[in-house]
Design a protein around this motif. Sequence first.
Motif, PDB file in Angstrom:
ATOM      1  N   VAL A   1       0.464 -11.301  19.083  1.00 38.38           N
ATOM      2  CA  VAL A   1      -0.569 -11.647  18.116  1.00 38.38           C
ATOM      3  C   VAL A   1       0.100 -11.671  16.754  1.00 38.38           C
ATOM      4  CG1 VAL A   1      -2.744 -10.948  17.043  1.00 38.38           C
ATOM      5  CG2 VAL A   1      -2.383 -10.554  19.501  1.00 38.38           C
ATOM      6  N   THR A   2      -0.074 -12.771  16.025  1.00 38.07           N
ATOM      7  CA  THR A   2       0.478 -12.862  14.679  1.00 38.07           C
ATOM      8  C   THR A   2      -0.666 -13.031  13.692  1.00 38.07           C
ATOM      9  OG1 THR A   2       0.816 -15.240  14.935  1.00 38.07           O
ATOM     10  CG2 THR A   2       2.694 -13.834  15.376  1.00 38.07           C
ATOM     11  N   LEU A   3      -0.557 -12.337  12.580  1.00 35.86           N
ATOM     12  CA  LEU A   3      -1.569 -12.424  11.540  1.00 35.86           C
ATOM     13  C   LEU A   3      -1.023 -11.865  10.239  1.00 35.86           C
ATOM     14  CD1 LEU A   3      -4.207  -9.595  11.839  1.00 35.86           C
ATOM     15  CD2 LEU A   3      -2.244  -9.685  13.321  1.00 35.86           C
ATOM     16  N   LYS A   4      -1.717 -12.201   9.177  1.00 35.71           N
ATOM     17  CA  LYS A   4      -1.424 -11.647   7.858  1.00 35.71           C
ATOM     18  C   LYS A   4      -2.665 -10.883   7.433  1.00 35.71           C
ATOM     19  CE  LYS A   4       1.720 -15.293   6.451  1.00 35.71           C
ATOM     20  NZ  LYS A   4       2.040 -16.326   5.474  1.00 35.71           N
TER      21      LYS A   4
ATOM     22  N   GLN B   1       5.846  -5.572  14.851  1.00 28.78           N
ATOM     23  CA  GLN B   1       7.184  -5.852  14.327  1.00 28.78           C
ATOM     24  C   GLN B   1       6.946  -6.464  12.958  1.00 28.78           C
ATOM     25  OE1 GLN B   1      10.178  -5.217  15.930  1.00 28.78           O
ATOM     26  NE2 GLN B   1      11.205  -5.820  14.070  1.00 28.78           N
ATOM     27  N   ALA B   2       7.148  -5.692  11.921  1.00 33.68           N
ATOM     28  CA  ALA B   2       6.798  -6.171  10.585  1.00 33.68           C
ATOM     29  C   ALA B   2       7.902  -5.867   9.591  1.00 33.68           C
ATOM     30  CB  ALA B   2       5.506  -5.513  10.115  1.00 33.68           C
ATOM     31  N   LYS B   3       8.028  -6.757   8.650  1.00 35.76           N
ATOM     32  CA  LYS B   3       8.862  -6.520   7.478  1.00 35.76           C
ATOM     33  C   LYS B   3       7.878  -6.470   6.325  1.00 35.76           C
ATOM     34  CE  LYS B   3      12.671  -8.407   4.801  1.00 35.76           C
ATOM     35  NZ  LYS B   3      13.634  -9.516   4.690  1.00 35.76           N
ATOM     36  N   VAL B   4       7.559  -5.276   5.887  1.00 41.31           N
ATOM     37  CA  VAL B   4       6.513  -5.082   4.880  1.00 41.31           C
ATOM     38  C   VAL B   4       7.087  -5.316   3.491  1.00 41.31           C
ATOM     39  CG1 VAL B   4       4.901  -3.426   3.884  1.00 41.31           C
ATOM     40  CG2 VAL B   4       5.288  -3.459   6.354  1.00 41.31           C
TER      41      VAL B   4
ATOM     42  N   GLN C   1      -0.363 -15.720  -8.754  1.00 38.72           N
ATOM     43  CA  GLN C   1      -1.067 -16.738  -7.978  1.00 38.72           C
ATOM     44  C   GLN C   1      -1.266 -16.395  -6.500  1.00 38.72           C
ATOM     45  OE1 GLN C   1       1.941 -16.793  -9.255  1.00 38.72           O
ATOM     46  NE2 GLN C   1       3.332 -18.230  -8.291  1.00 38.72           N
ATOM     47  N   ASN C   2      -0.669 -15.327  -5.986  1.00 41.53           N
ATOM     48  CA  ASN C   2      -0.803 -14.984  -4.565  1.00 41.53           C
ATOM     49  C   ASN C   2      -1.146 -13.512  -4.393  1.00 41.53           C
ATOM     50  OD1 ASN C   2       0.049 -17.580  -3.531  1.00 41.53           O
ATOM     51  ND2 ASN C   2       2.114 -17.027  -4.168  1.00 41.53           N
ATOM     52  N   ASN C   3      -2.027 -13.245  -3.413  1.00 40.97           N
ATOM     53  CA  ASN C   3      -2.314 -11.843  -3.134  1.00 40.97           C
ATOM     54  C   ASN C   3      -1.285 -11.267  -2.162  1.00 40.97           C
ATOM     55  OD1 ASN C   3      -3.843 -13.669  -1.340  1.00 40.97           O
ATOM     56  ND2 ASN C   3      -4.522 -11.801  -0.321  1.00 40.97           N
ATOM     57  N   ASN C   4      -1.126  -9.953  -2.229  1.00 36.41           N
ATOM     58  CA  ASN C   4      -0.213  -9.223  -1.352  1.00 36.41           C
ATOM     59  C   ASN C   4      -0.809  -9.213   0.062  1.00 36.41           C
ATOM     60  OD1 ASN C   4       1.349  -5.918  -1.581  1.00 36.41           O
ATOM     61  ND2 ASN C   4       1.576  -7.487  -0.074  1.00 36.41           N
ATOM     62  N   VAL C   5      -0.018  -9.565   1.056  1.00 36.65           N
ATOM     63  CA  VAL C   5      -0.470  -9.520   2.448  1.00 36.65           C
ATOM     64  C   VAL C   5       0.562  -8.759   3.277  1.00 36.65           C
ATOM     65  CG1 VAL C   5      -1.786 -11.676   2.327  1.00 36.65           C
ATOM     66  CG2 VAL C   5       0.599 -11.739   3.051  1.00 36.65           C
ATOM     67  N   TYR C   6       0.088  -8.179   4.383  1.00 34.51           N
ATOM     68  CA  TYR C   6       0.981  -7.562   5.364  1.00 34.51           C
ATOM     69  C   TYR C   6       1.137  -8.564   6.504  1.00 34.51           C
ATOM     70  CZ  TYR C   6      -0.232  -3.207   2.901  1.00 34.51           C
ATOM     71  OH  TYR C   6      -0.445  -2.238   1.962  1.00 34.51           O
ATOM     72  N   ASP C   7       2.304  -9.132   6.623  1.00 31.52           N
ATOM     73  CA  ASP C   7       2.607 -10.161   7.607  1.00 31.52           C
ATOM     74  C   ASP C   7       3.183  -9.469   8.839  1.00 31.52           C
ATOM     75  OD1 ASP C   7       3.266 -12.489   8.908  1.00 31.52           O
ATOM     76  OD2 ASP C   7       4.586 -13.236   7.350  1.00 31.52           O
ATOM     77  N   CYS C   8       2.524  -9.611   9.992  1.00 28.27           N
ATOM     78  CA  CYS C   8       3.020  -8.888  11.155  1.00 28.27           C
ATOM     79  C   CYS C   8       2.853  -9.669  12.450  1.00 28.27           C
ATOM     80  CB  CYS C   8       2.361  -7.524  11.272  1.00 28.27           C
ATOM     81  SG  CYS C   8       0.588  -7.551  11.508  1.00 28.27           S
ATOM     82  N   THR C   9       3.703  -9.321  13.387  1.00 24.96           N
ATOM     83  CA  THR C   9       3.639  -9.815  14.756  1.00 24.96           C
ATOM     84  C   THR C   9       3.513  -8.594  15.650  1.00 24.96           C
ATOM     85  OG1 THR C   9       5.017 -11.729  14.239  1.00 24.96           O
ATOM     86  CG2 THR C   9       4.876 -11.073  16.552  1.00 24.96           C
ATOM     87  N   LEU C  10       2.460  -8.571  16.456  1.00 23.03           N
ATOM     88  CA  LEU C  10       2.232  -7.456  17.371  1.00 23.03           C
ATOM     89  C   LEU C  10       2.499  -7.935  18.794  1.00 23.03           C
ATOM     90  CD1 LEU C  10      -0.475  -7.235  15.117  1.00 23.03           C
ATOM     91  CD2 LEU C  10       0.036  -4.950  15.942  1.00 23.03           C
TER      92      LEU C  10
END
Length: 194
Positions: A82-85, A156-159, A166-175
């Motif tokens: 599952v991938t999401l931000k 598995q994330a690189k935080v 112009q961009n909000n902070n997101v946590y990009d991850c692959t579970l």
Amino acid sequence: MTTNVVTPANLVQGPADVYAGGFGATEPADSAVATAPGAGWTGVGGTQGGVTAEIDNTYDQLTVDQLVDPVGARLTKRQIQVTLKLAEATLENLNLVLNNLLTMGSGTGYATADLQTTTSATQPTYAALLIDGWAPALATGAAARRRIIVRKVLSQAKVQFSYQMQNNNVYDCTLTAFYVSQSISPIHIVDQTA
């Protein structure tokens, strides 16, 4: 000439709501597919760019010297991800993305998180994900829900902590999903039909 008949009600589009729980959390009944999950599941809030659940099967071919064509194949590997931000940059979401490797604290007017130092022999803390999205429409034409439960995952994330105008902070991850047991599937999918 035969034409392919398209059923517009079977087209699916729209965002999903994502909930996290601990590995082994009590799953909602299949009949409750159209309602939010109860105790043991916490919403992660907004996402950015969608949520993708992917099942990738690898089949290795069976061949013999006497034939030029493969004679069959066997499933030799499966990867479920599952991938999401996560768009809500809370400490709770950070802890989920880091596989519960934070020691959380709080006091009057503040909250803290400290990264634990472990060894490579430390067993990770697995989580479960519940994705509530859309399914093909009901026979009545009303919207229907699809629930995907991924029962045992690690992130598995690189935080990154990114502060930009112009961009909000997101946590990009692959579970990635893992084996549960011989009798329990790593992923369970339920569609609302009424």
